[in-house]
Design a protein around this motif. Structure first.
Motif, PDB file in Angstrom:
ATOM      1  N   VAL A  30       0.843  -1.198   0.000  1.00  0.00           N
ATOM      2  CA  VAL A  30       0.000   0.000   0.000  1.00  0.00           C
ATOM      3  C   VAL A  30       0.880   1.251   0.000  1.00  0.00           C
ATOM      4  N   ARG A  31       1.984   1.215   0.746  1.00  0.00           N
ATOM      5  CA  ARG A  31       2.898   2.362   0.776  1.00  0.00           C
ATOM      6  C   ARG A  31       3.450   2.624  -0.627  1.00  0.00           C
ATOM      7  N   GLU A  32       3.782   1.553  -1.361  1.00  0.00           N
ATOM      8  CA  GLU A  32       4.279   1.714  -2.725  1.00  0.00           C
ATOM      9  C   GLU A  32       3.206   2.338  -3.620  1.00  0.00           C
ATOM     10  N   ARG A  33       1.979   1.904  -3.471  1.00  0.00           N
ATOM     11  CA  ARG A  33       0.872   2.471  -4.256  1.00  0.00           C
ATOM     12  C   ARG A  33       0.659   3.946  -3.895  1.00  0.00           C
ATOM     13  N   PHE A  34       0.738   4.243  -2.605  1.00  0.00           N
ATOM     14  CA  PHE A  34       0.589   5.621  -2.129  1.00  0.00           C
ATOM     15  C   PHE A  34       1.685   6.503  -2.706  1.00  0.00           C
ATOM     16  N   ALA A  40       8.053  12.255  -7.798  1.00  0.00           N
ATOM     17  CA  ALA A  40       9.152  11.296  -7.661  1.00  0.00           C
ATOM     18  C   ALA A  40      10.327  11.809  -6.836  1.00  0.00           C
ATOM     19  N   ASP A  41      10.382  13.096  -6.533  1.00  0.00           N
ATOM     20  CA  ASP A  41      11.564  13.625  -5.854  1.00  0.00           C
ATOM     21  C   ASP A  41      11.549  13.442  -4.335  1.00  0.00           C
ATOM     22  N   VAL A  42      10.573  12.716  -3.809  1.00  0.00           N
ATOM     23  CA  VAL A  42      10.519  12.499  -2.363  1.00  0.00           C
ATOM     24  C   VAL A  42      10.487  11.006  -2.067  1.00  0.00           C
ATOM     25  N   THR A  43      11.450  10.557  -1.279  1.00  0.00           N
ATOM     26  CA  THR A  43      11.518   9.162  -0.840  1.00  0.00           C
ATOM     27  C   THR A  43      10.565   8.959   0.331  1.00  0.00           C
ATOM     28  N   PRO A  44      10.328   7.711   0.736  1.00  0.00           N
ATOM     29  CA  PRO A  44       9.523   7.490   1.942  1.00  0.00           C
ATOM     30  C   PRO A  44      10.088   8.219   3.166  1.00  0.00           C
ATOM     31  N   THR A  45      11.398   8.220   3.301  1.00  0.00           N
ATOM     32  CA  THR A  45      12.018   8.932   4.426  1.00  0.00           C
ATOM     33  C   THR A  45      11.788  10.434   4.294  1.00  0.00           C
ATOM     34  N   GLY A  46      11.940  10.962   3.093  1.00  0.00           N
ATOM     35  CA  GLY A  46      11.690  12.382   2.871  1.00  0.00           C
ATOM     36  C   GLY A  46      10.257  12.757   3.184  1.00  0.00           C
ATOM     37  N   TYR A  47       9.326  11.905   2.790  1.00  0.00           N
ATOM     38  CA  TYR A  47       7.918  12.160   3.089  1.00  0.00           C
ATOM     39  C   TYR A  47       7.690  12.191   4.606  1.00  0.00           C
ATOM     40  N   ARG A  48       8.312  11.252   5.300  1.00  0.00           N
ATOM     41  CA  ARG A  48       8.180  11.216   6.761  1.00  0.00           C
ATOM     42  C   ARG A  48       8.723  12.501   7.382  1.00  0.00           C
ATOM     43  N   GLY A 162       6.430  17.268  20.294  1.00  0.00           N
ATOM     44  CA  GLY A 162       5.136  16.757  19.858  1.00  0.00           C
ATOM     45  C   GLY A 162       4.971  15.281  20.106  1.00  0.00           C
ATOM     46  N   ALA A 163       5.027  14.853  21.364  1.00  0.00           N
ATOM     47  CA  ALA A 163       4.944  13.431  21.688  1.00  0.00           C
ATOM     48  C   ALA A 163       3.721  12.768  21.091  1.00  0.00           C
ATOM     49  N   SER A 164       2.676  13.538  20.806  1.00  0.00           N
ATOM     50  CA  SER A 164       1.475  12.936  20.232  1.00  0.00           C
ATOM     51  C   SER A 164       1.730  12.368  18.843  1.00  0.00           C
ATOM     52  N   GLU A 165       2.755  12.863  18.122  1.00  0.00           N
ATOM     53  CA  GLU A 165       3.050  12.295  16.813  1.00  0.00           C
ATOM     54  C   GLU A 165       3.465  10.846  16.932  1.00  0.00           C
ATOM     55  N   VAL A 166       4.043  10.464  18.071  1.00  0.00           N
ATOM     56  CA  VAL A 166       4.448   9.085  18.266  1.00  0.00           C
ATOM     57  C   VAL A 166       3.242   8.171  18.174  1.00  0.00           C
ATOM     58  N   ALA A 167       2.090   8.662  18.610  1.00  0.00           N
ATOM     59  CA  ALA A 167       0.896   7.836  18.649  1.00  0.00           C
ATOM     60  C   ALA A 167       0.109   7.855  17.356  1.00  0.00           C
ATOM     61  N   ASP A 168       0.513   8.671  16.409  1.00  0.00           N
ATOM     62  CA  ASP A 168      -0.282   8.834  15.195  1.00  0.00           C
ATOM     63  C   ASP A 168      -0.246   7.580  14.341  1.00  0.00           C
ATOM     64  N   VAL A 169      -1.384   6.893  14.244  1.00  0.00           N
ATOM     65  CA  VAL A 169      -1.470   5.683  13.429  1.00  0.00           C
ATOM     66  C   VAL A 169      -2.018   5.987  12.049  1.00  0.00           C
ATOM     67  N   SER A 170      -2.085   7.267  11.672  1.00  0.00           N
ATOM     68  CA  SER A 170      -2.685   7.612  10.390  1.00  0.00           C
ATOM     69  C   SER A 170      -1.671   7.847   9.286  1.00  0.00           C
ATOM     70  N   ASP A 171      -0.392   7.771   9.575  1.00  0.00           N
ATOM     71  CA  ASP A 171       0.609   8.044   8.570  1.00  0.00           C
ATOM     72  C   ASP A 171       0.852   6.810   7.707  1.00  0.00           C
ATOM     73  N   VAL A 172       0.742   6.947   6.409  1.00  0.00           N
ATOM     74  CA  VAL A 172       0.908   5.807   5.519  1.00  0.00           C
ATOM     75  C   VAL A 172       2.362   5.362   5.431  1.00  0.00           C
ATOM     76  N   SER A 173       3.288   6.271   5.477  1.00  0.00           N
ATOM     77  CA  SER A 173       4.675   5.909   5.299  1.00  0.00           C
ATOM     78  C   SER A 173       5.425   6.016   6.604  1.00  0.00           C
ATOM     79  N   ASP A 174       6.113   4.938   6.993  1.00  0.00           N
ATOM     80  CA  ASP A 174       6.924   5.026   8.197  1.00  0.00           C
ATOM     81  C   ASP A 174       8.382   5.295   7.865  1.00  0.00           C
ATOM     82  N   GLY A 175       8.675   5.530   6.595  1.00  0.00           N
ATOM     83  CA  GLY A 175      10.022   5.917   6.209  1.00  0.00           C
ATOM     84  C   GLY A 175      11.000   4.779   6.098  1.00  0.00           C
ATOM     85  N   ARG A 176      10.534   3.552   6.158  1.00  0.00           N
ATOM     86  CA  ARG A 176      11.479   2.425   6.057  1.00  0.00           C
ATOM     87  C   ARG A 176      11.503   1.887   4.666  1.00  0.00           C
TER      88      ARG A 176
END
Length: 176
Positions: A30-34, A40-48, A162-176
């Motif tokens: 799904v991350r690849e589809r997203f 194209a100039d942003v990698t998963p890490t860049g998006y994160r 922003g410790a609340s970002e740690v809990a955010d389960v809505s991000d499609v890309s985890d940068g890995r």
């Protein structure tokens, strides 16, 4: 083991599947589809990093904050920020209080990129729950908001902006 422990293990398993399973909502396919629908100039890490800069601003994070997000050294964070800068998505600005510190801010193009990504994420999520009744979608949203709030309240990461970002389960890309 009591019933609550068993339920918590089940919740953890479902969240792991959501996050990491091949066909999970935030898994590699799904991350690849997203990401395939984004510039194209942003990698998963860049998006994160873009998402982190957006959530942290104002003021934007320092490169050391980005290194902490990426669980890496400052040199790697600088390379990621450099690529985003060359792509015109972020800029470095001097901190207004401590002139030695450079902060990373989104450019207008970076904001547009984030908006495009959010619209794409919403479309993909809409496809995943297209056959759900509105009431179920509303309940799921309510429960996830409660989960995010509980995690932020009970499990903050010390020293992290922003410790609340740690809990955010809505991000499609985890940068890995």
């Amino acid at each position: 083991m009591n019933d609550r422990d068993e339920e918590l293990r089940g919740l953890d398993a479902v969240l792991r599947e959501l996050r990491h399973a091949r066909f999970g909502l935030y898994g590699p396919l799904v991350r690849e589809r997203f990401l395939g629908g984004l510039p194209a100039d942003v990698t998963p890490t860049g998006y994160r990093v873009l998402r982190f800069v957006e959530a942290s601003s104002p003021p934007g994070p320092a490169v050391s904050d980005i290194a902490a997000l990426l669980l890496s050294d400052r040199a790697r964070a600088v390379r990621v920020v450099d690529r985003l800068t060359v792509a015109g998505l972020v800029t470095r600005v001097r901190d207004t209080v401590d002139r030695r510190v450079r902060r990373v801010e989104l450019t207008d193009a970076g904001r547009r990129h984030i908006e495009l990504a959010a619209a794409r994420r919403t479309r993909l999520l809409g496809e995943a729950v297209a056959d759900w009744p509105d009431e179920d979608l509303a309940r799921l949203t309510e429960f996830l908001e409660r989960l995010n709030a509980s995690v932020a309240r009970h499990l903050p990461v010390s020293g992290a902006p922003g410790a609340s970002e740690v809990a955010d389960v809505s991000d499609v890309s985890d940068g890995r």
